[in-house]
Design a protein around this motif. Structure first.
Motif, short mmCIF file in Angstrom:
data_model
loop_
_atom_site.label_atom_id
_atom_site.label_comp_id
_atom_site.label_asym_id
_atom_site.label_seq_id
_atom_site.Cartn_x
_atom_site.Cartn_y
_atom_site.Cartn_z
N ASP A 256 0.83 -1.21 0.00
CA ASP A 256 0.00 0.00 0.00
C ASP A 256 0.86 1.26 0.00
O ASP A 256 0.52 2.25 -0.65
N ASP A 257 1.97 1.24 0.74
CA ASP A 257 2.87 2.40 0.77
C ASP A 257 3.45 2.68 -0.61
O ASP A 257 3.54 3.83 -1.05
N VAL A 258 3.87 1.63 -1.29
CA VAL A 258 4.46 1.78 -2.62
C VAL A 258 3.41 2.29 -3.61
O VAL A 258 3.69 3.18 -4.42
N GLU A 259 2.19 1.74 -3.53
CA GLU A 259 1.12 2.21 -4.41
C GLU A 259 0.81 3.68 -4.16
O GLU A 259 0.59 4.44 -5.11
N ALA A 260 0.79 4.09 -2.91
CA ALA A 260 0.53 5.49 -2.57
C ALA A 260 1.64 6.39 -3.11
O ALA A 260 1.37 7.49 -3.60
N LEU A 261 2.87 5.94 -3.03
CA LEU A 261 3.99 6.71 -3.55
C LEU A 261 3.88 6.88 -5.06
O LEU A 261 4.08 7.98 -5.59
N VAL A 262 3.52 5.81 -5.76
CA VAL A 262 3.36 5.88 -7.22
C VAL A 262 2.23 6.84 -7.58
O VAL A 262 2.38 7.68 -8.47
N ARG A 263 1.09 6.74 -6.87
CA ARG A 263 -0.03 7.65 -7.14
C ARG A 263 0.37 9.09 -6.88
O ARG A 263 0.00 10.00 -7.62
N SER A 264 1.14 9.32 -5.84
CA SER A 264 1.59 10.67 -5.50
C SER A 264 2.48 11.23 -6.60
O SER A 264 2.35 12.39 -6.99
#
Length: 60
Positions: free
Chosen positions: A38-46
């Motif tokens: 989830d952290d990695v996905e949030a970083l990519v979305r950001s």
């Protein structure tokens, strides 16, 4: 709230503002080793959102 203050103390608006301002100044680091999916996905979305925002700013 500092560690010395009682947990059941109700903060005033001024205390809340000071607490919020001081928390914004803290440096937050991202650790890829401790990041979950989830952290990695949030970083990519950001990063994608940042790119869209930059394109909008450049086109104006």
């Amino acid at each position: 709230m500092t560690r010395k203050e009682r947990k059941n103390h109700i903060m005033t608006k001024t205390e809340k503002t000071i607490e919020l301002m001081s928390s914004k100044l803290e440096d937050v680091e991202f650790s890829a080793l401790s990041a979950d999916k989830d952290d990695v996905e949030a970083l990519v979305r950001s990063e994608e959102a940042d790119g869209r925002q930059l394109r909008r700013m450049e086109s104006k």
